[in-house]
Design an enzyme around this catalytic site. Sequence first.
Site, mmCIF file in Angstrom:
data_model
loop_
_atom_site.group_PDB
_atom_site.id
_atom_site.type_symbol
_atom_site.label_atom_id
_atom_site.label_comp_id
_atom_site.label_asym_id
_atom_site.label_seq_id
_atom_site.Cartn_x
_atom_site.Cartn_y
_atom_site.Cartn_z
ATOM 1 N N SER A 277 24.318 -8.002 -28.724
ATOM 2 C CA SER A 277 22.955 -8.495 -28.908
ATOM 3 C C SER A 277 22.188 -8.294 -27.609
ATOM 4 O O SER A 277 22.794 -8.190 -26.531
ATOM 5 C CB SER A 277 23.002 -9.994 -29.248
ATOM 6 N N TYR B 172 25.762 -18.876 -26.914
ATOM 7 C CA TYR B 172 25.503 -17.553 -27.483
ATOM 8 C C TYR B 172 25.377 -16.502 -26.382
ATOM 9 O O TYR B 172 25.954 -15.410 -26.480
ATOM 10 C CB TYR B 172 24.240 -17.594 -28.339
#
Length: 235
Positions: A138, A151
Amino acid sequence: MQNLKDKVALITGASKGIGYGIAQALLKLGVKVAITSRSQESADEAAKKLGGEVLALASDVKSAKSQQEAVDETIKKFGSIDFLIANAGVGHFAPIDEMDENDWHNVIDTNLTGVFLSVKAALPALKKSKGYIITISSLAGTNFFAGGSAYNASKFGLTGFSQSIMLDLRNHGVKVSTIMPGSVATHFNDHEPDKNKDAWKIQPEDIGQMVCDLLNMNPRTLPSKIEVRPTKTSN
C-alpha cells in the site's frame, strides 16, 4: 508477451476486492486460479461468479498449517504453482492511546506475518516452476499518517520484506514485485463500494491488469516496487 495459458496462480484473500479483480484478469489469460478466503462459503461464492478453472479454498493466512494446506490443495488440483499473489489484508485505525492489543496483532499477523507464511509455504513449488511472487502492499507502506500505527507498521514491513526476498530469490529464478496502491474501490475496512462516489478511485480490475502486465514483462526485467495512485483526487 509471455504465454500464461495453463499457468497456476494462488491468490490469498480473493473472494472480493483486489484479489477478486486479479483473479478475473488472470482467468481471461487462461491462468488456472486458486482463491482463498477465511470463509469457504465466500470462496465458493466468488468461484461461482468467476467461472473457469477456479479452486475455492478456506484458508487463514495467520496459520502456517492453513497456508501449507492451501498450497498442497492447489498443487493436488493443478499440478504446480507458478504465481503467488499475496493479497489478503485487514485494517484497524486508531490513535496509539486507543489502539487495542488484539487489533494490533490482527493487523500485523495478517498483513505481514501472513505474507511470510504464504511465501514460506509456496516457495518450494515456486522455485521448481521459476515462478513469481507479487505482494499487495500500500502507499501506507511509504507514507505514514495519524491513526495508522498498526496499518503503517504492517505495510512498511511488507514493503521491506518484499524487497528483501526479491534479492534473496532472484538468483533462484523466482521474481518478486510489490504493488503499492493508494485509494482502491473495495470493501476494505467495511467500506461498501459505490459505483458513482468511488469512480475516481483505482478499481480492482486496474490492479488485475497491472498484475497481468508484470507477468507478461520480458523475464530480463523486474519492476520490483510499483506505486500506483488515482489520477485525480475525490475533489
